[in-house]
Design an enzyme around this catalytic site. Sequence first.
Site, PDB file in Angstrom:
ATOM      1  N   HIS A 184       7.488  -2.318   2.598  1.00 41.02           N
ATOM      2  CA  HIS A 184       7.341  -0.858   2.516  1.00 41.02           C
ATOM      3  C   HIS A 184       8.686  -0.117   2.381  1.00 41.02           C
ATOM      4  O   HIS A 184       8.847   0.742   1.530  1.00 41.02           O
ATOM      5  CB  HIS A 184       6.605  -0.330   3.741  1.00 41.02           C
ATOM      6  CG  HIS A 184       5.276  -0.984   3.975  1.00 41.02           C
ATOM      7  ND1 HIS A 184       4.483  -1.424   2.950  1.00 41.02           N
ATOM      8  CD2 HIS A 184       4.600  -1.278   5.112  1.00 41.02           C
ATOM      9  CE1 HIS A 184       3.366  -1.953   3.454  1.00 41.02           C
ATOM     10  NE2 HIS A 184       3.423  -1.877   4.759  1.00 41.02           N
TER      11      HIS A 184
ATOM     12  N   LYS B 260       0.635   5.627  -2.145  1.00 43.26           N
ATOM     13  CA  LYS B 260       0.762   6.971  -1.567  1.00 43.26           C
ATOM     14  C   LYS B 260       1.286   7.939  -2.632  1.00 43.26           C
ATOM     15  O   LYS B 260       2.285   7.654  -3.298  1.00 43.26           O
ATOM     16  CB  LYS B 260       1.733   6.952  -0.381  1.00 43.26           C
ATOM     17  CG  LYS B 260       1.235   6.131   0.802  1.00 43.26           C
ATOM     18  CD  LYS B 260       2.237   6.204   1.961  1.00 43.26           C
ATOM     19  CE  LYS B 260       1.958   5.167   3.036  1.00 43.26           C
ATOM     20  NZ  LYS B 260       0.793   5.396   3.847  1.00 43.26           N
TER      21      LYS B 260
ATOM     22  N   HIS C 156       0.815  -1.222   0.000  1.00 46.01           N
ATOM     23  CA  HIS C 156       0.000   0.000   0.000  1.00 46.01           C
ATOM     24  C   HIS C 156       0.854   1.280   0.000  1.00 46.01           C
ATOM     25  O   HIS C 156       0.364   2.350  -0.328  1.00 46.01           O
ATOM     26  CB  HIS C 156      -1.018  -0.008   1.148  1.00 46.01           C
ATOM     27  CG  HIS C 156      -0.455   0.388   2.473  1.00 46.01           C
ATOM     28  ND1 HIS C 156       0.159  -0.497   3.316  1.00 46.01           N
ATOM     29  CD2 HIS C 156      -0.403   1.580   3.100  1.00 46.01           C
ATOM     30  CE1 HIS C 156       0.558   0.134   4.400  1.00 46.01           C
ATOM     31  NE2 HIS C 156       0.231   1.397   4.312  1.00 46.01           N
TER      32      HIS C 156
HETATM   33  C1  BG6 Z   1       1.204  -2.021   7.577  1.00 45.99           C
HETATM   34  C2  BG6 Z   1       1.816  -2.651   8.785  1.00 45.99           C
HETATM   35  O1  BG6 Z   1       1.497  -2.769   6.429  1.00 45.99           O
HETATM   36  O2  BG6 Z   1       1.722  -0.705   7.436  1.00 45.99           O
HETATM   37  C3  BG6 Z   1       1.512  -1.816  10.020  1.00 45.99           C
HETATM   38  O3  BG6 Z   1       1.303  -3.970   8.955  1.00 45.99           O
HETATM   39  C4  BG6 Z   1       1.972  -0.391   9.815  1.00 45.99           C
HETATM   40  O4  BG6 Z   1       2.127  -2.379  11.170  1.00 45.99           O
HETATM   41  C5  BG6 Z   1       1.424   0.163   8.516  1.00 45.99           C
HETATM   42  O5  BG6 Z   1       1.496   0.378  10.908  1.00 45.99           O
HETATM   43  C6  BG6 Z   1       2.011   1.512   8.203  1.00 45.99           C
HETATM   44  O6  BG6 Z   1       1.324   2.058   7.121  1.00 45.99           O
HETATM   45  P1  BG6 Z   1       0.973   3.603   7.056  1.00 45.99           P
HETATM   46  O7  BG6 Z   1       0.328   3.778   5.719  1.00 45.99           O
HETATM   47  O8  BG6 Z   1       0.069   3.881   8.221  1.00 45.99           O
HETATM   48  O9  BG6 Z   1       2.281   4.292   7.188  1.00 45.99           O
END
Ligand code: BG6
Length: 507
Positions: free
Chosen positions: A259, A201, A197
Amino acid sequence: MALSSDTSKTMPPGARRAPPCTLVIFGAHGDLTKRLLMPALYNLVGNGLLDDGFRIIGVDRVDSTTAQWRDGLADMMQSFTRNPNAEFHPASINAQQWDWLAQRLEYVQADFSDADALRQLGAKLPGNAIFYLAIPSRFFATVVETLGTAGVVTQKEGVFRRVVIEKPFGSDLASAQELNRRVLSVLEESQVFRIDHFLGKETVQNILAMRFGNLIFEPLWRNEYVDHVEITAAETIGVEQRGAFYEPTGALRDMVPNHLFQLFAMVAMEPPNTFDAESVRNAKEQLFEAVTPIDPKDAVRGQYAAGTVEGKPMVGYRESPGVAPHSNTETYVALKLHVDNWRWAGVPFYLRTGKGLGGRRTEVVVQFRKPPMLMFRETETEELPPNRIILNIQPAQGLTVELGAKKPGPEMDLTNVQARFRYEDVFAKSPNVGYETLLYDCLMGDETLFQRADNIEAAWKAVDPVLQAWAKDTAGPELYEAGTTGPRGADELLHRDGRAWYPLDRA
Ligand code: BG6
């Protein structure tokens, strides 16, 4: 009901409406569906990007009817208007926009691994379909295999069948390879959309725009000029109610090969030949292959103990629900990556992420070398601060450049100043939750922002030595107090290279 001109007139210029399709969401009652997928679909309706022939079938084991599911989702959407902390927080829900979506919802109670149930579901799908696996990762392979057995993912001329797989994609190199093998024994790679995800962004996508849409950065973006790069994803939230998921996962698996590696790819990959999916994913692969598997000595882990975060008390990780009282799971990780290629040889990439920290910041700091000589040595300026480019991903969104400038006055005295670009100063605030682009791209068959099998495996390969070393090491993570900047070991990781992290606890 056709999209009203009211909603369709907001279609972004140059955008095309997605083809008709049925979106089948496995995990219809889950958190992801409620919190992110429905708001994203609602926003796509608002932009006029969904076709009249778009439908959603929610599948889950929970005993429920279409009306109950729909009403529950409607309540949830309304509740977001009252919750300033929700990812989706509009002032109000547009009734026409929601109705358009609500009347296309259908609920099917079924077990994801029941081939007969999926066969019956298949009979409801005349044309294009996307199967979205918003379910725990242990079911991914079985569900894909069952979809194959039920014959519902076979594509015909002019009819697509695609599968979206959420993270975590595997828990180490071997399990990711095994999952890819099982998934690709049923589906073509072009049918698989592995989601990260972070790639949804705007600020992450903007890194490529900044790098390759401007000439001023590219000549400096290399080891001749860059001293080191820091990639940080600091969170204030703790593990909250997710202990059962987090205990066997930990910060490294949860955040790094997915990420943080996506951020790393955006910052460090070579310019792709074009912005099509294969060129972009080839460029990422080329970068990931150049990463030396991380030496466990270059990795630090921490776990938060009780403390105060943003003025509120936070219980220690070990006291959280679903967490073992002597848990060795890390809630913080810092690592050093070496990239063995022409552009980056000798430039360390330091990555850190953690929960229960004093501030929330996701950012990339590119720190430049010092000028070759101290021209101002006869003056007040004893040491010039290094230049930095800071890519602010969230919650601050934009780009900051740190420069030395002369303080007004008779002396040649330099000080550090910042030049800033902020999204909020230039662009209208968007209600988007980040899944809009990903869902739309999947409908359009554009895989640029999705991860290919080899990209996933290459990232796991880089972190695998650390996972293996930690599994054997009984010493466990260093404790840090919640609300601070993390374990001391993370600072030492940079100090021993004569460097320091860009402060987390700055204003
Ligand atoms: C998720 C993790 O994939 O990403 C979470 O499982 C984390 O632990 C989150 O908090 C962070 O995503 P964002 O978009 O809130 O920075």
